[in-house]
Scaffold this motif. Structure first.
Motif, PDB file in Angstrom:
ATOM      1  N   SER A 243       0.799  -1.165   0.003  1.00  0.00           N
ATOM      2  CA  SER A 243       0.171   0.181   0.204  1.00  0.00           C
ATOM      3  C   SER A 243       0.839   1.345   0.038  1.00  0.00           C
ATOM      4  O   SER A 243       0.686   2.162  -0.677  1.00  0.00           O
ATOM      5  CB  SER A 243      -0.843   0.085   1.236  1.00  0.00           C
ATOM      6  N   ARG A 244       1.837   1.187   0.900  1.00  0.00           N
ATOM      7  CA  ARG A 244       2.855   2.261   0.754  1.00  0.00           C
ATOM      8  C   ARG A 244       3.476   2.666  -0.391  1.00  0.00           C
ATOM      9  O   ARG A 244       3.724   3.687  -0.803  1.00  0.00           O
ATOM     10  CB  ARG A 244       3.934   2.220   1.773  1.00  0.00           C
ATOM     11  N   ARG A 252      -4.621   3.447  -4.589  1.00  0.00           N
ATOM     12  CA  ARG A 252      -5.319   2.992  -3.137  1.00  0.00           C
ATOM     13  C   ARG A 252      -5.803   1.476  -3.612  1.00  0.00           C
ATOM     14  O   ARG A 252      -6.469   1.283  -4.262  1.00  0.00           O
ATOM     15  CB  ARG A 252      -6.596   4.039  -2.947  1.00  0.00           C
ATOM     16  N   LEU A 253      -4.992   0.839  -2.710  1.00  0.00           N
ATOM     17  CA  LEU A 253      -5.337  -1.157  -2.883  1.00  0.00           C
ATOM     18  C   LEU A 253      -6.281  -1.360  -2.052  1.00  0.00           C
ATOM     19  O   LEU A 253      -6.644  -0.953  -0.637  1.00  0.00           O
ATOM     20  CB  LEU A 253      -3.919  -1.591  -2.672  1.00  0.00           C
ATOM     21  N   ILE A 255      -6.200  -3.495   0.356  1.00  0.00           N
ATOM     22  CA  ILE A 255      -5.537  -4.301   1.317  1.00  0.00           C
ATOM     23  C   ILE A 255      -4.977  -3.553   2.622  1.00  0.00           C
ATOM     24  O   ILE A 255      -4.993  -2.216   2.804  1.00  0.00           O
ATOM     25  CB  ILE A 255      -4.031  -4.440   0.490  1.00  0.00           C
ATOM     26  N   GLU A 256      -4.917  -4.460   3.569  1.00  0.00           N
ATOM     27  CA  GLU A 256      -4.570  -3.913   5.000  1.00  0.00           C
ATOM     28  C   GLU A 256      -3.452  -4.538   5.206  1.00  0.00           C
ATOM     29  O   GLU A 256      -3.104  -5.830   5.253  1.00  0.00           O
ATOM     30  CB  GLU A 256      -5.727  -4.050   5.945  1.00  0.00           C
ATOM     31  N   SER A 257      -2.306  -3.838   6.093  1.00  0.00           N
ATOM     32  CA  SER A 257      -1.260  -4.555   6.616  1.00  0.00           C
ATOM     33  C   SER A 257      -1.494  -5.036   8.002  1.00  0.00           C
ATOM     34  O   SER A 257      -1.757  -4.296   8.774  1.00  0.00           O
ATOM     35  CB  SER A 257      -0.103  -3.852   6.444  1.00  0.00           C
ATOM     36  N   TYR A 305       2.406  -2.227  11.044  1.00  0.00           N
ATOM     37  CA  TYR A 305       3.627  -2.289  10.249  1.00  0.00           C
ATOM     38  C   TYR A 305       4.945  -2.423  11.325  1.00  0.00           C
ATOM     39  O   TYR A 305       5.929  -2.187  11.097  1.00  0.00           O
ATOM     40  CB  TYR A 305       4.098  -1.082   9.667  1.00  0.00           C
TER      41      TYR A 305
END
Ligand SMILES: Cc1cc2nc3c(=O)[nH]c(=O)nc-3n(C[C@H](O)[C@H](O)[C@H](O)COP(=O)(O)OP(=O)(O)OC[C@H]3O[C@@H](n4cnc5c(N)ncnc54)[C@H](O)[C@@H]3O)c2cc1C
Ligand SMILES: [Zn+2]
Lengths: 419, 93
Positions: A243-244, A252-253, A255-257, A305
């Motif tokens: 995402s970063r 903007r994906l 996805i969550e990390s 993260y």
């Protein structure tokens, strides 16, 4: 030149030579001003992509840019399990392609990755779970993947240490994939790096991508901590940091990390010779060749993260282990660590082009992307080189989230911490 | 990690359940398909300050908006989700 190919003869020669002739497994070149393809991320997927670009699709003017050192990300942090026991149509052919590539990997790379097909045994504890695993096994067999159902008597021969008569979680049987197993994870990174390097790929460590140069909607290169590097095509394989990195290209994906932890015990005598997963809680275990029990469980469950997890998950994993095999209760835990997972909204990955011409995305591997490494590299290389998806990776398109064609093995919806 | 519930005080994280990014907003037009696809799936997923929804599921059951650093897990603020929603709607109750 003498030690370039690893074999019994090179080993013998170097033994007699005092091991003075070994050379570094890959070069450390300075970046060139530009490349045909730049891969961002020197994890398993980025390195495999580079290898297949060079070996299968004839693209050798390639650089892999890694902000740290190769093998320092998830490829060197996972619990090393490989399997192809999936249910849904988009997934089964892809993971089976990966399994076949694992089976020939060491010959292809000329590198010992300790591919060990020791089998994967998924336990079930209720009639409903048995039905679900029968269905999964049938789906696998219809796709030509090996699967067998084990009853309790057969299971007792393989895994006598399980707590079969646990009052809360009685074990009723298991689904087994014999061809599944484990692969030494960092050797996978090193093996792909060495093989790609031998075909001319530049592997550039300590080189962080900090931005993209995009002109008229088309990529022309990457800004890095070592200056601008031009590129006709750029492939992102940044796992937990997807995402970063994508954000730097304005994307903007879905996805969550999230952090996932893993644990290793002190070394003990041979105890368990297959991979085993508990079906009534989240716990899975295997034993490394050094004797340590390697085990893990759920992701911590909230965006992170931090590359380290929290104590409630440690406790939960330990409880799962004790419910399944109480005999490990006095074994000491030696180490634990965390990695950052790119959890996608349907639990399945993305291998696709992006709205920016020449910029390609490989992401969303969740906690299961290690087993996917060879197929992911092959499919991503195919897409980058030929501009169209590989047949076995064709379901992993980005627009599926908007069109409703999500591939949700668990059926929990757009809730990344539940996949 | 501990979350200081405004109603119950500081409690262990295992009493809470997580729903993710609290800043995404549901489109008002039910026919806005792109808006809904983005609302359901796309996330900023920042490394750093993150406003997120938690429920004190094994406590008072209330929904909370927690402001937390995703790199350190340090919590900056915990607010009742109801108060946040009311403030967003312009303070009407
Ligand atoms: C504890 C744990 C257990 C797991 N267990 C399993 C398992 O048993 N089986 C399985 O199949 N999968 C497992 N996984 C998942 C699997 O490890 C990952 O899905 C997979 O490794 C991700 O792909 P990768 O190897 O390319 O990632 P990584 O190795 O993380 O590679 C991504 C690389 O991108 C680099 N990068 C990021 N941003 C930049 C930038 N701006 N510039 C340059 N480089 C950048 C990072 O430094 C990193 O090296 C596990 C993961 C964890 C953490
Ligand atoms: Zn409360």
């Amino acid at each position: 030149m003498t030690s370039d190919r690893y074999s019994i003869f090179s080993l013998l020669r170097e033994t007699l030579n005092g091991h003075k002739g070994w050379r570094p497994a890959w070069r450390s070149p300075d970046p060139k001003p530009s490349y045909d393809v730049v891969i961002v991320g020197g994890g398993g997927h980025g390195l495999a992509t580079a290898h297949y670009l060079a070996s299968r699709y004839g693209v050798t003017n390639v650089a892999v840019l890694e902000k740290g050192w190769i093998g320092g990300g998830n490829v060197g942090r996972n619990t090393t399990i490989v399997r192809s026991n999936y249910l849904l149509p988009g997934n089964v052919p892809f993971y089976e392609h990966s399994m076949k590539l694992w089976e020939g990997l060491e010959q292809d790379l000329n590198y010992n990755a300790m591919v060990s097909q020791r089998g994967v045994v998924n336990l079930f504890h209720s009639d409903g779970q048995r039905d679900a695993y029968v269905r999964r096994g049938n789906s696998m067999r219809m796709h030509g993947v090996d699967a067998e159902l084990l009853d309790v008597a057969a299971l007792k021969r393989i895994l006598p240490m399980l707590d079969f008569d646990n009052a809360r979680f009685p074990i009723k049987g298991a689904l087994r994939q014999r061809r599944g197993g484990t692969v030494r994870h960092d050797a996978v990174a090193w093996g792909y790096a060495r093989a790609a390097d031998r075909r001319g790929v530049d592997i550039i460590q300590n080189c962080e991508v900090t931005g993209f140069r995009i002109e008229n909607g088309r990529i022309s290169g990457v800004e890095t901590s070592r200056g601008f590097i031009g590129a006709a095509k750029v492939g992102l394989a940044c796992a937990g940091n997807s995402s970063r990195v994508a954000q730097m290209a304005g994307l903007r994906l879905p996805i969550e990390s999230h952090a996932l932890q893993a644990f290793v015990s002190e070394g003990i005598k041979p105890f368990i010779d297959t991979v085993c997963t508990f079906g009534a809680g989240h716990f899975y275990i295997s034993q490394s060749d050094k004797g340590g029990l390697v085990f893990g469980g759920d992701i911590d469950g909230y965006n992170s993260y931090a590359q380290r997890g929290n104590l409630p998950t440690v406790e939960d994993v330990a409880e799962g282990g004790m419910a399944l095999m109480p005999s490990i209760g006095r074994v000491r835990m030696l180490r634990s660590w965390g990695g950052i997972m790119d959890m996608s909204m349907d639990g399945s990955p993305i291998i696709d082009r992006t709205p920016v011409d020449g910029l390609f995305l490989n992401a969303g591997w969740c906690y299961g992307g290690f087993k996917a490494t060879p197929a992911s590299g092959d499919c991503f290389a195919h897409l980058i080189a030929r501009g169209e998806p590989h047949p076995v990776g064709a379901a992993y398109r980005l627009p599926r989230f908007a069109t409703g064609r999500t591939i949700d093995e668990k059926g929990v919806g757009a809730q990344p911490n539940l996949h | 990690m501990r979350i200081a519930c405004p109603h119950c005080g500081p409690r262990g994280v295992d009493e809470f359940s997580y729903l993710g990014d609290a800043t995404v907003t549901r489109p008002t037009d039910p026919a806005d398909l792109d808006g809904f696809a983005a609302y359901v799936h796309e996330r900023r997923n920042p490394a750093g300050r993150h406003r997120e929804l938690w429920q004190h599921a094994l406590g008072c059951q209330s929904w909370l908006v927690v402001t937390r650093d995703t790199r350190t897990h340090a919590i900056e603020a915990v607010e009742a989700a109801r108060d946040v929603a009311l403030a967003r709607a312009g303070g009407e109750s």
